[in-house]
Motif scaffolding. Structure first.
Motif, PDB file in Angstrom:
ATOM      1  N   THR A 173     -11.613 -19.283   8.986  1.00 21.67           N
ATOM      2  CA  THR A 173     -11.882 -17.961   8.407  1.00 21.67           C
ATOM      3  C   THR A 173     -11.202 -17.804   7.048  1.00 21.67           C
ATOM      4  OG1 THR A 173     -12.045 -17.020  10.635  1.00 21.67           O
ATOM      5  CG2 THR A 173     -11.682 -15.488   8.813  1.00 21.67           C
ATOM      6  N   ALA A 174      -9.941 -18.276   6.969  1.00 18.72           N
ATOM      7  CA  ALA A 174      -9.228 -18.185   5.690  1.00 18.72           C
ATOM      8  C   ALA A 174      -9.915 -19.035   4.620  1.00 18.72           C
ATOM      9  CB  ALA A 174      -7.779 -18.631   5.875  1.00 18.72           C
ATOM     10  N   THR A 175     -10.368 -20.240   5.006  1.00 16.99           N
ATOM     11  CA  THR A 175     -11.060 -21.101   4.042  1.00 16.99           C
ATOM     12  C   THR A 175     -12.348 -20.452   3.557  1.00 16.99           C
ATOM     13  OG1 THR A 175     -10.125 -23.064   5.099  1.00 16.99           O
ATOM     14  CG2 THR A 175     -12.044 -23.382   3.684  1.00 16.99           C
ATOM     15  N   ALA A 181     -14.138 -15.769  -2.195  1.00 17.92           N
ATOM     16  CA  ALA A 181     -13.440 -15.205  -3.359  1.00 17.92           C
ATOM     17  C   ALA A 181     -13.660 -16.061  -4.600  1.00 17.92           C
ATOM     18  CB  ALA A 181     -11.943 -15.084  -3.059  1.00 17.92           C
ATOM     19  N   ALA A 182     -13.636 -17.392  -4.420  1.00 20.81           N
ATOM     20  CA  ALA A 182     -13.880 -18.274  -5.564  1.00 20.81           C
ATOM     21  C   ALA A 182     -15.306 -18.110  -6.087  1.00 20.81           C
ATOM     22  CB  ALA A 182     -13.633 -19.727  -5.154  1.00 20.81           C
ATOM     23  N   ALA A 186     -16.284 -16.905  -9.702  1.00 20.29           N
ATOM     24  CA  ALA A 186     -17.180 -17.686 -10.561  1.00 20.29           C
ATOM     25  C   ALA A 186     -18.363 -16.847 -11.009  1.00 20.29           C
ATOM     26  CB  ALA A 186     -17.657 -18.933  -9.811  1.00 20.29           C
ATOM     27  N   GLY A 187     -18.900 -16.032 -10.082  1.00 16.46           N
ATOM     28  CA  GLY A 187     -20.006 -15.155 -10.462  1.00 16.46           C
ATOM     29  C   GLY A 187     -19.596 -14.125 -11.496  1.00 16.46           C
ATOM     30  N   THR A 188     -18.365 -13.586 -11.335  1.00 18.85           N
ATOM     31  CA  THR A 188     -17.866 -12.608 -12.308  1.00 18.85           C
ATOM     32  C   THR A 188     -17.710 -13.238 -13.690  1.00 18.85           C
ATOM     33  OG1 THR A 188     -16.702 -11.422 -10.551  1.00 18.85           O
ATOM     34  CG2 THR A 188     -15.982 -11.030 -12.821  1.00 18.85           C
ATOM     35  N   LEU A 189     -17.119 -14.455 -13.724  1.00 17.26           N
ATOM     36  CA  LEU A 189     -16.948 -15.133 -15.009  1.00 17.26           C
ATOM     37  C   LEU A 189     -18.294 -15.449 -15.652  1.00 17.26           C
ATOM     38  CD1 LEU A 189     -14.014 -17.583 -14.176  1.00 17.26           C
ATOM     39  CD2 LEU A 189     -13.915 -15.456 -15.475  1.00 17.26           C
ATOM     40  N   LEU A 292      -2.833 -24.189 -14.712  1.00 21.94           N
ATOM     41  CA  LEU A 292      -3.132 -23.072 -13.828  1.00 21.94           C
ATOM     42  C   LEU A 292      -4.627 -23.044 -13.548  1.00 21.94           C
ATOM     43  CD1 LEU A 292      -0.955 -20.339 -15.550  1.00 21.94           C
ATOM     44  CD2 LEU A 292      -0.506 -21.428 -13.365  1.00 21.94           C
ATOM     45  N   PRO A 293      -5.055 -22.370 -12.473  1.00 24.02           N
ATOM     46  CA  PRO A 293      -6.496 -22.211 -12.238  1.00 24.02           C
ATOM     47  C   PRO A 293      -7.170 -21.568 -13.439  1.00 24.02           C
ATOM     48  CG  PRO A 293      -5.247 -21.534 -10.301  1.00 24.02           C
ATOM     49  CD  PRO A 293      -4.245 -21.783 -11.402  1.00 24.02           C
TER      50      PRO A 293
END
Length: 408
Positions: A173-175, A181-182, A186-189, A292-293
């Motif tokens: 679930t966490a993954t 979220a990633a 990515a969609g936001t960027l 950093l990410p």
């Protein structure tokens, strides 16, 4: 669905534990009361401790929720009650199995050892009572002990596997949440980059064309005529909006990070500030740069960009410095200018400061503004660094404590 199944297993496990305690206690009490010469006083001496032990179990395990983590007072009191009951009548010896039932799943090997001790105590009791041990009784005791130990270990194994599956489900679930979220990030960027391209290709180009046309018109008009003044005003407005649209494009899409590291991207910002305004701007990097990410570097770059824009538009500084300090577990960024400054407590916080604070809060960092009228402003930011991140392959020019000279 999996979480529902895990919850159902826990519920049935607790209900089975309570039922087992009640059955063992009831059968032991029935055996203790089965004597033909049982008097009222003898019966009460057996019923009273049994009821007391049952109430003790209900209070500590059923009502106070100790089925998962049995408290020590329960164990001490229950064992003391069982010892009294076993002295009154050895038929209560099996009650020890019920007393240990809350520990079967949490301490299976201890429980199995307790069952073995109980079997040995039963054999000793029979020997002390009859002077010998009947083969059938001994065989039954050994078989019963073996069955109890097997059941204890089996149930503990099932519980261990259930918790193991639950941990795997939690990790899955966490993954999935991290992946979602990633993907959202990515969609936001991607959407920000699309908006940046649209603004650049429409508004920015349009303002540039308007400024060029107005400049051409101004050359055809008499220098001091009212029309020339109005054209000049329109030209300044177009150029101001052109600058704002370019700033918006840079804020939406931190292009320097597409091809370089955060330290180099910040250096480009200070270099551009010097080229466009003449302000003495420089970048200082201390420590060993850490990769950093991309999303994190983009947020930090936008914060620095907003801080430099605020200094350029409001502070009227002579010099501005940006310091990036890689301190092992945190990255500290200080943007300092020697401009007009302000009183943070007396000044209404602008949208720029609010946006910067929100960006840093989303990165689990800290944000602070230090300013005094006439003495400049310092914006201090700290964000945690990934523990296992490799060192960035940034050029040596931005490592150590070297001060990067501005471009004049």
């Amino acid at each position: 669905m999996a979480l529902q199944q895990a919850w159902e297993w826990e519920r049935w496990k607790v209900m089975g534990q309570h039922a087992f305690f009640a059955i063992v206690l009831a059968l032991s009490m029935s055996g203790a009361l089965s004597g033909a010469d049982m008097t009222t006083g003898a019966a009460l001496s057996r019923i009273g401790p049994g009821v007391g032990l049952a109430l003790w179990y209900v209070y500590w395990i059923a009502l106070r929720g100790g089925a998962d983590r049995p408290p020590l007072p329960y164990l001490v009191g229950a064992l003391a009650g069982w010892a009294v009951m076993a002295v009154v009548d050895p038929a209560f010896l099996p009650v020890a199995v019920a007393v240990l039932s809350p520990y079967w799943l949490r301490r299976p090997w201890w429980s199995a050892g307790g069952v073995l001790v109980l079997g040995a105590a039963w054999s000793l009791k029979s020997f002390a009572t009859h002077g010998s041990v009947d083969v059938r009784e001994l065989t039954g005791c050994v078989l019963g002990t073996a069955v109890a130990v097997t059941i204890t270990c089996y149930v503990a194994t099932l519980d261990h596997e259930s918790h193991k599956r639950q941990r795997l489900l939690d990790e899955l679930t966490a993954t999935q949440a991290e992946r979602a979220a990633a993907e959202r990030q990515a969609g936001t960027l991607a959407e920000r980059q699309r908006l940046a391209r649209e603004v650049h290709d429409t508004l920015t180009q349009g303002f540039a064309s308007i400024a060029m046309l107005l400049d051409a018109v101004g050359e055809d008009l008499p220098p001091d005529s009212p029309a020339a003044r109005r054209v000049g005003q329109a030209m300044r407005t177009a150029r101001d909006n052109l600058v704002e649209s370019r700033r918006l494009v840079h804020a939406l899409r931190p292009a320097p990070l597409d091809r370089t590291h955060l330290a180099d991207a910040v250096r480009e910002l200070t270099t551009r500030l010097t080229e466009e305004t003449g302000i003495e701007a420089c970048t200082v990097v201390t420590g060993r740069p850490v990769a950093l990410p991309p999303a994190t570097e983009g947020e930090l770059l936008r914060v620095v960009q907003e801080a430099l824009t605020n200094a350029r538009r409001h502070a009227r500084p002579v010099s501005v410095s940006v310091t990036l300090s890689y301190l092992g577990d945190v990255l500290a960024i200080d943007v300092q200018d020697d401009g007009t400054g302000f009183a943070p407590a007396a000044r209404h916080t602008g949208i720029g400061l609010i946006t910067m604070r929100e960006r840093i809060a989303a990165l689990d960092g800290t944000f602070a503004v230090e300013s005094t009228p006439g003495e400049g402003t310092t914006i201090a930011v700290t964000v945690p660094l990934p523990v296992d991140s490799p060192a960035s392959e940034a050029p040596a020019a931005v490592s150590g404590t070297e001060r990067l000279a501005p471009v004049s």
